[in-house]
Design a protein around this motif. Structure first.
Motif, PDB file in Angstrom:
ATOM      1  N   ASP A  62       1.175  -1.373  -0.054  1.00  0.00           N
ATOM      2  CA  ASP A  62      -0.106   0.077   0.204  1.00  0.00           C
ATOM      3  C   ASP A  62       0.669   1.294  -0.058  1.00  0.00           C
ATOM      4  N   LEU A  63       0.662   2.168  -0.878  1.00  0.00           N
ATOM      5  CA  LEU A  63       1.965   3.178  -0.987  1.00  0.00           C
ATOM      6  C   LEU A  63       1.656   4.163  -0.170  1.00  0.00           C
ATOM      7  N   THR A  64       0.533   4.200   0.549  1.00  0.00           N
ATOM      8  CA  THR A  64      -0.752   5.028   0.908  1.00  0.00           C
ATOM      9  C   THR A  64       0.786   6.412   2.163  1.00  0.00           C
ATOM     10  N   ASN A  65       1.645   5.431   2.434  1.00  0.00           N
ATOM     11  CA  ASN A  65       2.582   5.957   3.581  1.00  0.00           C
ATOM     12  C   ASN A  65       4.185   4.864   3.987  1.00  0.00           C
ATOM     13  N   ARG A  66       4.320   4.553   2.812  1.00  0.00           N
ATOM     14  CA  ARG A  66       5.427   4.045   1.853  1.00  0.00           C
ATOM     15  C   ARG A  66       5.679   3.603   0.549  1.00  0.00           C
ATOM     16  N   PRO A  67       6.791   3.779  -0.031  1.00  0.00           N
ATOM     17  CA  PRO A  67       7.064   3.611  -1.442  1.00  0.00           C
ATOM     18  C   PRO A  67       7.315   2.384  -1.523  1.00  0.00           C
ATOM     19  N   PRO A  68       7.103   1.840  -2.973  1.00  0.00           N
ATOM     20  CA  PRO A  68       7.730   0.526  -3.611  1.00  0.00           C
ATOM     21  C   PRO A  68       9.252   0.099  -2.887  1.00  0.00           C
ATOM     22  N   GLN A  69       8.827  -1.689  -2.843  1.00  0.00           N
ATOM     23  CA  GLN A  69      10.312  -2.249  -2.483  1.00  0.00           C
ATOM     24  C   GLN A  69      11.462  -2.496  -3.109  1.00  0.00           C
ATOM     25  N   SER A  70      10.872  -2.246  -4.987  1.00  0.00           N
ATOM     26  CA  SER A  70      11.672  -2.651  -5.745  1.00  0.00           C
ATOM     27  C   SER A  70      12.157  -1.569  -6.836  1.00  0.00           C
ATOM     28  N   PRO A  71      12.470  -1.659  -7.671  1.00  0.00           N
ATOM     29  CA  PRO A  71      13.021  -0.393  -9.157  1.00  0.00           C
ATOM     30  C   PRO A  71      11.616  -0.570  -9.977  1.00  0.00           C
ATOM     31  N   MET A  72      11.856   0.730 -10.277  1.00  0.00           N
ATOM     32  CA  MET A  72      10.978   0.841 -11.156  1.00  0.00           C
ATOM     33  C   MET A  72      11.268  -0.062 -12.493  1.00  0.00           C
ATOM     34  N   ASP A  73      12.730  -0.331 -12.633  1.00  0.00           N
ATOM     35  CA  ASP A  73      13.297  -1.759 -13.571  1.00  0.00           C
ATOM     36  C   ASP A  73      13.836  -1.776 -13.608  1.00  0.00           C
ATOM     37  N   PRO A  74      14.205  -3.213 -12.935  1.00  0.00           N
ATOM     38  CA  PRO A  74      15.818  -3.479 -12.269  1.00  0.00           C
ATOM     39  C   PRO A  74      17.046  -3.345 -13.844  1.00  0.00           C
ATOM     40  N   MET A  75      16.625  -3.819 -14.447  1.00  0.00           N
ATOM     41  CA  MET A  75      17.162  -4.176 -16.078  1.00  0.00           C
ATOM     42  C   MET A  75      18.007  -2.778 -16.662  1.00  0.00           C
ATOM     43  N   LEU A  76      16.624  -2.001 -16.450  1.00  0.00           N
ATOM     44  CA  LEU A  76      17.198  -0.800 -16.579  1.00  0.00           C
ATOM     45  C   LEU A  76      17.630   0.563 -15.663  1.00  0.00           C
ATOM     46  N   ALA A  77      17.303   0.511 -15.066  1.00  0.00           N
ATOM     47  CA  ALA A  77      18.469   1.094 -13.543  1.00  0.00           C
ATOM     48  C   ALA A  77      19.609   0.525 -13.888  1.00  0.00           C
ATOM     49  N   LEU A  78      19.568  -0.981 -14.047  1.00  0.00           N
ATOM     50  CA  LEU A  78      21.649  -1.430 -13.877  1.00  0.00           C
ATOM     51  C   LEU A  78      21.996  -1.126 -15.050  1.00  0.00           C
ATOM     52  N   THR A  79      21.319  -0.420 -16.097  1.00  0.00           N
ATOM     53  CA  THR A  79      21.986  -0.561 -17.556  1.00  0.00           C
ATOM     54  C   THR A  79      22.410   1.177 -17.194  1.00  0.00           C
ATOM     55  N   VAL A  80      21.412   2.385 -17.116  1.00  0.00           N
ATOM     56  CA  VAL A  80      22.171   3.601 -16.634  1.00  0.00           C
ATOM     57  C   VAL A  80      23.116   3.007 -15.208  1.00  0.00           C
ATOM     58  N   ILE A  81      23.624   2.449 -14.466  1.00  0.00           N
ATOM     59  CA  ILE A  81      24.784   1.769 -13.712  1.00  0.00           C
ATOM     60  C   ILE A  81      25.721   1.399 -14.391  1.00  0.00           C
ATOM     61  N   ALA A  82      25.918   1.273 -15.181  1.00  0.00           N
ATOM     62  CA  ALA A  82      26.447   0.485 -15.741  1.00  0.00           C
ATOM     63  C   ALA A  82      27.760   1.444 -16.524  1.00  0.00           C
ATOM     64  N   ARG A  83      26.772   2.302 -16.771  1.00  0.00           N
ATOM     65  CA  ARG A  83      27.155   3.242 -17.607  1.00  0.00           C
ATOM     66  C   ARG A  83      27.942   4.054 -16.590  1.00  0.00           C
ATOM     67  N   GLU A  84      28.208   4.072 -15.899  1.00  0.00           N
ATOM     68  CA  GLU A  84      28.485   5.088 -14.666  1.00  0.00           C
ATOM     69  C   GLU A  84      29.526   4.277 -13.540  1.00  0.00           C
ATOM     70  N   THR A  85      29.200   3.181 -13.285  1.00  0.00           N
ATOM     71  CA  THR A  85      30.733   2.424 -12.946  1.00  0.00           C
ATOM     72  C   THR A  85      31.541   1.599 -14.102  1.00  0.00           C
ATOM     73  N   GLU A  86      32.073   0.700 -13.093  1.00  0.00           N
ATOM     74  CA  GLU A  86      33.848   0.277 -13.953  1.00  0.00           C
ATOM     75  C   GLU A  86      33.884  -1.416 -13.942  1.00  0.00           C
ATOM     76  N   ARG A  87      33.423  -1.374 -12.357  1.00  0.00           N
ATOM     77  CA  ARG A  87      34.184  -3.117 -11.969  1.00  0.00           C
ATOM     78  C   ARG A  87      33.122  -3.708 -11.160  1.00  0.00           C
ATOM     79  N   ILE A  88      31.909  -2.835 -10.606  1.00  0.00           N
ATOM     80  CA  ILE A  88      30.820  -3.705  -9.806  1.00  0.00           C
ATOM     81  C   ILE A  88      30.021  -4.192 -10.366  1.00  0.00           C
ATOM     82  N   GLY A  89      29.764  -5.749 -10.272  1.00  0.00           N
ATOM     83  CA  GLY A  89      28.430  -6.290 -10.421  1.00  0.00           C
ATOM     84  C   GLY A  89      27.363  -6.063 -10.722  1.00  0.00           C
TER      85      GLY A  89
END
Length: 439
Positions: A66-93
């Motif tokens: 219930d989003l009334t007073n707490r946020p979602p538990q997972s990212p909007m889309d994990p693959m898109l979030a990690l693709t963004v992160i991939a371009r801004e990091t070098e080593r981390i899995g």
């Protein structure tokens, strides 16, 4: 004897706030973190600075809270979030969860191999057999039986691995002078099918520096152990104490041996929640502050059910009455109960008992960096795990506190590496190169 410095650490980012439902309201945090990719990137870069081997994003394809007073538990889309992160990091899995129940093998193979190539060999796939009814409804489906979901998962993973290997190594020639981009003799259909799934292929993506993504697994029971033993190099687990953790890890290793694999190449990573402060009292106060941003009514009732006594939210700032303490007992089916009972019997208020994390899904270590490191050392050295999936209580400062204060202690004790072993996730984890379906 295993190399002590091989401890694996996965940092979970969730929806960008932290595991605690009140974390989004913490002073100094970013209440827009769910939609702000800059927040994710900052957390990822901090984790990479600490030489943490991988980030992990869980996912359920449904709105589970219930989003009334707490946020979602997972990212909007994990693959898109990690693709963004991939371009801004070098080593981390970069490890994400995608379901084998409500997806198609070709799409999953394509998404993860593309991420693997984009990140130069840092991707991992946590393959799960979703049984969430809300998720099923989102796909116009019903939750299949456990047997069917796991049978489908075997076919799914095999098809994905076959698709990953359908563009053979050396197929991309890039011969500008002759005008030959790729050798089509090395790019072939897979033409595989089973009871539930099939795919023609090929997948038009070349191998990455690690060949193909690393497979992770997060499921229980004998069916989950078989998936882990056959395919996984990482297993996310949820034991609550060392004996159960050691027993589970041994079962995973035995499953790997059963299927002809080296058990040292399957890393078991139980979750735990650190709440870090300069003293234990300050860490408990931090947890009480987080609790103050949430509705504890349900947690009070849950604690009462755990101890077998009725508890009222009206009494949250009082200890249990002598009469209730007389009847309170630890539930033998719940490994969290003895700790809860111990704290209740000390005369703590219900609020203070909850602040110690006694009803959390994973162990909570509220204390100094040394206490967090002590917990990790005890579990790791005893053979209860190969590392940990860290779930910070609040990410905006929890990730940096872990990196700045706990990691140096682990390194000084010879428990954690001081730099990455290579550039790929497989190198970080110490698992073998693989390309295509292991036969």
């Amino acid at each position: 004897m295993r190399n002590r410095t091989n401890m694996q650490i996965a940092m979970q980012l969730g929806a960008g706030f932290g595991i605690d439902s009140g974390a989004w309201r913490m002073p100094g945090g970013d209440p827009t973190a769910y939609t702000n990719m800059d927040s994710y990137v900052k957390l990822a870069q901090t984790a990479e600075r600490g030489k943490i081997q991988m980030l992990f994003m869980a996912d359920t394809p449904a709105l589970g809270v219930d989003l009334t007073n707490r946020p979602p538990q997972s990212p909007m889309d994990p693959m898109l979030a990690l693709t963004v992160i991939a371009r801004e990091t070098e080593r981390i899995g970069l490890v994400a969860t995608l379901s084998t129940t409500f997806n198609d093998p070709y799409n999953v193979a394509r998404q993860f191999k593309a991420l693997d190539v984009i990140s130069h060999g840092r991707a991992g796939w946590n393959a799960v057999t979703t049984s969430n009814q809300a998720a099923a409804a989102n796909f116009g489906s019903q939750v299949a039986s456990r047997t069917e979901r796991y049978e489908r998962a075997h076919e799914f993973i095999q098809l994905v691995q076959a698709l990953w290997g359908s563009w053979e190594e050396g197929a991309m020639t890039l011969d500008v002078e002759k005008g030959i981009y790729a050798n089509m003799n090395k790019i072939k259909p897979i033409n595989l099918g089973g009871k539930y799934l099939s795919s023609h292929g090929p997948l038009p993506i070349p191998p990455s520096e690690q060949g193909q993504p690393v497979i992770f697994q997060a499921g229980g029971g004998q069916e989950g152990l078989e998936l882990a033993g056959l395919y996984a190099s990482g297993v996310y687990a949820s034991p609550y104490d060392i004996p159960s953790a050691k027993a589970y890890r041994e079962m995973v290793r035995q499953s790997a041996v059963k299927f002809g694999r080296n058990p040292d190449e399957v890393k078991v990573l139980p979750g735990f929640i650190p709440s870090i402060a300069s003293t234990e009292d300050e860490a408990i106060e931090r947890r009480k502050q987080l609790d103050g941003y949430t509705d504890l009514t349900g947690k009070v009732s849950y604690l009462g059910a755990m101890l077998g006594v009725p508890l009222s939210f009206d009494d949250i700032d009082r200890p249990l009455s002598p009469e209730l303490r007389k009847y309170a007992k630890a539930n033998p089916q719940d490994p969290r109960s003895p700790r809860a009972l111990e704290l209740v019997m000390r005369g703590m208020t219900i609020r203070d008992v909850l602040a110690h994390g006694v009803i959390n899904y994973h162990p909570v270590i509220a204390g100094t960096p040394e206490q967090v490191a002590d917990f990790m050392e005890e579990w790791y050295v005893s053979g209860a795990c190969d590392g940990f999936a860290i779930q910070p209580d609040a990410s905006f400062d929890g990730v940096s506190d872990f990196v700045d204060y706990v990691i140096p202690i682990l390194q000084k004790r010879g428990l954690f590496h001081k730099d990455y072993e290579g550039t790929t996730l497989r190198e970080h984890m110490g698992v073998s190169y693989q390309y295509g379906l292991r036969l």
